[in-house]
Each structure stands twice: as structure tokens, then as C-alpha cells.
Design a protein around this motif. Structure first.
Motif, PDB file in Angstrom:
ATOM      1  N   ASP A   5       0.808  -1.222   0.000  1.00 29.19           N
ATOM      2  CA  ASP A   5       0.000   0.000   0.000  1.00 29.19           C
ATOM      3  C   ASP A   5       0.840   1.271   0.000  1.00 29.19           C
ATOM      4  O   ASP A   5       0.488   2.244  -0.663  1.00 29.19           O
ATOM      5  CB  ASP A   5      -0.950   0.020   1.200  1.00 29.19           C
ATOM      6  CG  ASP A   5      -2.243  -0.727   0.934  1.00 29.19           C
ATOM      7  OD1 ASP A   5      -2.506  -1.098  -0.231  1.00 29.19           O
ATOM      8  OD2 ASP A   5      -3.014  -0.931   1.899  1.00 29.19           O
TER       9      ASP A   5
ATOM     10  N   THR B 232      -4.381   2.488  -3.641  1.00 26.57           N
ATOM     11  CA  THR B 232      -5.377   1.974  -4.566  1.00 26.57           C
ATOM     12  C   THR B 232      -5.044   0.520  -4.835  1.00 26.57           C
ATOM     13  O   THR B 232      -3.972   0.045  -4.447  1.00 26.57           O
ATOM     14  CB  THR B 232      -5.434   2.814  -5.861  1.00 26.57           C
ATOM     15  OG1 THR B 232      -6.555   2.403  -6.635  1.00 26.57           O
ATOM     16  CG2 THR B 232      -4.153   2.691  -6.672  1.00 26.57           C
ATOM     17  N   ASP B 233      -5.919  -0.193  -5.511  1.00 22.62           N
ATOM     18  CA  ASP B 233      -5.648  -1.617  -5.728  1.00 22.62           C
ATOM     19  C   ASP B 233      -4.763  -1.867  -6.940  1.00 22.62           C
ATOM     20  O   ASP B 233      -3.879  -2.712  -6.907  1.00 22.62           O
ATOM     21  CB  ASP B 233      -6.947  -2.427  -5.821  1.00 22.62           C
ATOM     22  CG  ASP B 233      -7.971  -1.842  -6.782  1.00 22.62           C
ATOM     23  OD1 ASP B 233      -7.675  -0.871  -7.510  1.00 22.62           O
ATOM     24  OD2 ASP B 233      -9.111  -2.353  -6.788  1.00 22.62           O
ATOM     25  N   VAL B 234      -4.988  -1.133  -8.034  1.00 26.38           N
ATOM     26  CA  VAL B 234      -4.207  -1.377  -9.248  1.00 26.38           C
ATOM     27  C   VAL B 234      -4.010  -0.070 -10.009  1.00 26.38           C
ATOM     28  O   VAL B 234      -4.907   0.777 -10.043  1.00 26.38           O
ATOM     29  CB  VAL B 234      -4.890  -2.446 -10.150  1.00 26.38           C
ATOM     30  CG1 VAL B 234      -6.259  -2.004 -10.611  1.00 26.38           C
ATOM     31  CG2 VAL B 234      -4.014  -2.822 -11.341  1.00 26.38           C
TER      32      VAL B 234
ATOM     33  N   VAL C 297       0.139  -3.651  -8.825  1.00 30.86           N
ATOM     34  CA  VAL C 297      -0.933  -4.150  -7.965  1.00 30.86           C
ATOM     35  C   VAL C 297      -0.467  -4.094  -6.515  1.00 30.86           C
ATOM     36  O   VAL C 297       0.631  -4.546  -6.195  1.00 30.86           O
ATOM     37  CB  VAL C 297      -1.310  -5.610  -8.330  1.00 30.86           C
ATOM     38  CG1 VAL C 297      -2.360  -6.152  -7.369  1.00 30.86           C
ATOM     39  CG2 VAL C 297      -1.783  -5.708  -9.770  1.00 30.86           C
ATOM     40  N   SER C 298      -1.315  -3.543  -5.639  1.00 32.26           N
ATOM     41  CA  SER C 298      -1.034  -3.570  -4.208  1.00 32.26           C
ATOM     42  C   SER C 298      -1.553  -4.887  -3.639  1.00 32.26           C
ATOM     43  O   SER C 298      -2.755  -5.145  -3.627  1.00 32.26           O
ATOM     44  CB  SER C 298      -1.711  -2.408  -3.484  1.00 32.26           C
ATOM     45  OG  SER C 298      -1.595  -2.618  -2.082  1.00 32.26           O
TER      46      SER C 298
ATOM     47  N   THR D 248      -3.898  -4.249  -0.523  1.00 36.90           N
ATOM     48  CA  THR D 248      -5.285  -3.943  -0.864  1.00 36.90           C
ATOM     49  C   THR D 248      -5.978  -5.165  -1.460  1.00 36.90           C
ATOM     50  O   THR D 248      -7.136  -5.444  -1.143  1.00 36.90           O
ATOM     51  CB  THR D 248      -5.354  -2.742  -1.834  1.00 36.90           C
ATOM     52  OG1 THR D 248      -4.763  -1.601  -1.189  1.00 36.90           O
ATOM     53  CG2 THR D 248      -6.779  -2.417  -2.229  1.00 36.90           C
ATOM     54  N   ALA D 249      -5.275  -5.889  -2.302  1.00 37.19           N
ATOM     55  CA  ALA D 249      -5.852  -7.101  -2.903  1.00 37.19           C
ATOM     56  C   ALA D 249      -6.256  -8.093  -1.819  1.00 37.19           C
ATOM     57  O   ALA D 249      -7.316  -8.718  -1.907  1.00 37.19           O
ATOM     58  CB  ALA D 249      -4.862  -7.736  -3.875  1.00 37.19           C
TER      59      ALA D 249
ATOM     60  N   ARG E 119      -7.139  -7.444   1.332  1.00 37.09           N
ATOM     61  CA  ARG E 119      -8.348  -6.952   2.011  1.00 37.09           C
ATOM     62  C   ARG E 119      -9.581  -7.179   1.138  1.00 37.09           C
ATOM     63  O   ARG E 119     -10.632  -7.630   1.616  1.00 37.09           O
ATOM     64  CB  ARG E 119      -8.209  -5.468   2.341  1.00 37.09           C
ATOM     65  CG  ARG E 119      -7.330  -5.179   3.534  1.00 37.09           C
ATOM     66  CD  ARG E 119      -7.450  -3.747   4.007  1.00 37.09           C
ATOM     67  NE  ARG E 119      -7.178  -2.767   2.966  1.00 37.09           N
ATOM     68  CZ  ARG E 119      -5.961  -2.348   2.621  1.00 37.09           C
ATOM     69  NH1 ARG E 119      -4.893  -2.841   3.236  1.00 37.09           N
ATOM     70  NH2 ARG E 119      -5.807  -1.443   1.677  1.00 37.09           N
ATOM     71  N   GLN E 120      -9.458  -6.883  -0.149  1.00 39.07           N
ATOM     72  CA  GLN E 120     -10.588  -7.047  -1.061  1.00 39.07           C
ATOM     73  C   GLN E 120     -10.961  -8.513  -1.236  1.00 39.07           C
ATOM     74  O   GLN E 120     -12.141  -8.850  -1.341  1.00 39.07           O
ATOM     75  CB  GLN E 120     -10.286  -6.387  -2.417  1.00 39.07           C
ATOM     76  CG  GLN E 120     -10.231  -4.885  -2.318  1.00 39.07           C
ATOM     77  CD  GLN E 120      -9.858  -4.168  -3.593  1.00 39.07           C
ATOM     78  OE1 GLN E 120      -9.883  -2.959  -3.625  1.00 39.07           O
ATOM     79  NE2 GLN E 120      -9.499  -4.871  -4.655  1.00 39.07           N
TER      80      GLN E 120
ATOM     81  N   GLU F 200      -8.242 -12.589  -6.561  1.00 39.55           N
ATOM     82  CA  GLU F 200      -8.249 -11.120  -6.571  1.00 39.55           C
ATOM     83  C   GLU F 200      -7.070 -10.565  -7.353  1.00 39.55           C
ATOM     84  O   GLU F 200      -7.211  -9.583  -8.092  1.00 39.55           O
ATOM     85  CB  GLU F 200      -8.249 -10.582  -5.135  1.00 39.55           C
ATOM     86  CG  GLU F 200      -8.451  -9.083  -5.041  1.00 39.55           C
ATOM     87  CD  GLU F 200      -9.832  -8.602  -5.469  1.00 39.55           C
ATOM     88  OE1 GLU F 200      -9.962  -7.386  -5.733  1.00 39.55           O
ATOM     89  OE2 GLU F 200     -10.794  -9.401  -5.536  1.00 39.55           O
TER      90      GLU F 200
ATOM     91  N   LEU G 241      -7.528  -8.114 -10.555  1.00 40.19           N
ATOM     92  CA  LEU G 241      -6.935  -6.776 -10.650  1.00 40.19           C
ATOM     93  C   LEU G 241      -5.962  -6.666 -11.813  1.00 40.19           C
ATOM     94  O   LEU G 241      -5.916  -5.649 -12.502  1.00 40.19           O
ATOM     95  CB  LEU G 241      -6.237  -6.421  -9.329  1.00 40.19           C
ATOM     96  CG  LEU G 241      -7.160  -6.277  -8.118  1.00 40.19           C
ATOM     97  CD1 LEU G 241      -6.343  -6.090  -6.844  1.00 40.19           C
ATOM     98  CD2 LEU G 241      -8.149  -5.141  -8.323  1.00 40.19           C
TER      99      LEU G 241
END
Length: 175
Positions: A64, A81-83, A112-113, A116-117, A119-120, A131, A135
Motif C-alpha cells: 500500500d 489503490t488496488d491497481v 498491484v497492491s 489492498t488485494a 483486504r478485497q 483477486e 486486478l
């Protein structure tokens, strides 16, 4: 047609949470797996890509804090952000037919984070690998000029992502 993929994996192992078994396991998406996924996806998306003998894509898996720095620098949004996708085809760069016939076409970079991936993935109740594929497919579509400025174009893009994941054996139901 083939893809030359440059994977910069910030994490050697990705922590996965399985929605069935809530215990933690560890896995790594190998560069070979990424390359196979991208080859499958590029074959499906051939109509969206200028013809070339091959393609180059950079993929960076990060955290992140690093993606927040990039998001602030390039999108003026100082938050993770995620991507992120940086499309090379959007840049005005002269491409001669001779050059396109002899060297791989650089499509751009996808970042890609993994934080964040993860968590999502937990929120969506699917694996981190699912995920990450989701992404990355989203990032690839951005590299090829897809965008989602409105609800209708977002819906088309999400449908395309579902097709791309299905092609690599990942079933997903995104709303």
C-alpha cells in the motif's frame, strides 16, 4: 504471438486466506503462471491489440505505501489503490511497420497492491490469487485502452474481466 513479462514481486510469498478453510496458507504466483495468464488473455483480446510478433508487459506486485506514492505522483490522489496501469500505447511514439514486425510491442506496466488485494479478497470471500488475477486483468484492459468513465462502460469492462478469468480457470461472480 507471445508475451515477455517482467515481474517484480515485492512479496516472495503471498498470504492467502481461503474462504472455506479460514486458516492461513502461503502460495506464490510464479512468473510462469503470470506469463501463461497473459498469453491466454492477449489471445482473447487480439482484436484490441496492434499486431506484433510479441508483447512486453511489466507487472509489479507491491504494498500500500508504494502504490500510494505512485498514485499521488501520477494521479494526484494521495491514498492507496488496488491497481494502477501505465499504458505505453497512449504515448505518441512513432511505430514503423518494420519495427512492429521485428520487435515485441511494449504495452505498459501494471502495478498491484497486494495489501489492498488481500483486504478485497477477504471482503469478496475469495482467494488472494483470484483477486490478484482480477486486478491484473483489469490493469491489462486499461493498457489496451479500455476505460470506465460511466456505469455502462464499467459494466462492459467487468464482463470482459469475468471472461478473462474464466479462460484461466477462475470462476468469479462480480457485481
Amino acid at each position: 504471438m507471445g508475451v515477455e513479462l517482467y515481474v517484480e514481486d515485492y512479496f516472495y510469498e503471498l498470504s492467502l486466506t481461503n474462504s472455506v478453510n479460514l486458516g492461513e496458507t502461503y502460495a506464490r504466483i510464479t512468473p510462469e503462471t503470470w506469463e501463461n495468464w497473459f498469453n491466454n488473455w492477449l489471445e482473447i483480446l487480439q482484436a484490441d491489440i496492434p499486431p506484433a510478433p510479441g508483447y512486453e508487459i511489466g507487472l509489479r506486485l507491491t504494498d500500500d505505501s508504494q502504490i500510494q506514492e505512485l498514485n499521488a505522483q501520477y494521479r494526484q490522489q494521495n491514498k492507496p489503490t488496488d491497481v494502477l496501469a501505465f499504458a505505453a500505447l497512449e504515448v505518441d511514439f512513432p511505430h514503423s511497420e518494420e519495427m512492429l514486425a521485428s520487435v515485441p510491442l511494449y504495452l505498459g506496466d501494471i502495478i498491484v497492491s497486494v495489501d489492498t488485494a488481500q483486504r478485497q479478497a477477504q471482503q469478496q470471500r475469495h482467494s488472494l490469487i483470484t483477486e490478484m488475477a482480477w486486478l491484473t486483468a483489469h490493469g491489462l484492459l486499461h493498457l489496451l485502452g479500455w476505460d470506465h468513465p460511466d456505469e455502462e462502460s464499467l459494466e462492459r469492462m467487468l464482463e470482459q474481466q469475468v471472461k478473462l478469468l474464466k479462460a484461466i480457470g477462475i470462476a468469479i461472480d462480480k457485481e
